[in-house]
Write an enzyme that holds these catalytic residues in place. Sequence first.
Site, mmCIF file in Angstrom:
data_model
loop_
_atom_site.group_PDB
_atom_site.id
_atom_site.type_symbol
_atom_site.label_atom_id
_atom_site.label_comp_id
_atom_site.label_asym_id
_atom_site.label_seq_id
_atom_site.Cartn_x
_atom_site.Cartn_y
_atom_site.Cartn_z
ATOM 1 N N ASP A 144 0.854 -1.193 0.000
ATOM 2 C CA ASP A 144 0.000 0.000 0.000
ATOM 3 C C ASP A 144 0.883 1.234 0.000
ATOM 4 O OD1 ASP A 144 -2.412 -1.468 0.156
ATOM 5 O OD2 ASP A 144 -2.182 -1.668 2.316
ATOM 6 N N ASP A 178 -7.162 -1.345 -4.399
ATOM 7 C CA ASP A 178 -8.212 -0.993 -3.451
ATOM 8 C C ASP A 178 -9.127 0.085 -4.040
ATOM 9 O OD1 ASP A 178 -7.087 -2.715 -1.554
ATOM 10 O OD2 ASP A 178 -5.805 -1.127 -0.761
#
Length: 208
Positions: A144, A178
Amino acid sequence: MSLKKASLIIVLILLIDQLSKIYIKTNFILGEEVKVLEWFRILFVENEGMAWGAKIPGEYGKLILTLFRLGAIVGIGYWLWDSVRNNGSRILITAIAFIFAGAFGNIIDSVIYGIIYSDSYGRVAEFLPEGGGYGTLFHGKVVDMLYFPLYDGVLPEWIPIWGGENFTFFEPVFNIADTAISVGVGLLLLFNKKAFPVKKEAGLETAA
């Protein structure tokens, strides 16, 4: 929308997602941060489990999660194929393509990143290290990097319970995959009637 066009959307999202993750993994140390704007930063973190950093406890928790994701992607893939076969709406097929691409992008991390990269603790990860990766097959960590602390400060004292405490909004760190999942789900929620049009029964005539 045709399956070919839906596949193009998936491939483009996967390319952007994986290229961004490869760049971060091979150029950043875990926890390293670059401030782009006051409210937007590139922050390298790794997610070992589900959304919000949640984990399935136990020795086989990570394996169970990865296998569940693999099963889910098969189901989403079938949903996409079936929607195209039944001439589903453009909104529906686009949304499913985004969700599929996002889910698949994170699955790639979970399945193979543990064996193709060294760890990123205190150093930049090495691709295909001689001594092997930081994990095993199905035990990779999701990369991420997108961080949007739109507000980061101390809340006013007059706010009940949390007044005077430091508060960050929006705190989660996420990635392109995401984002794709969120966009797909958002399309289904915002354009629900267009995504799932009610079919009129054959032979039903309106009253004169």
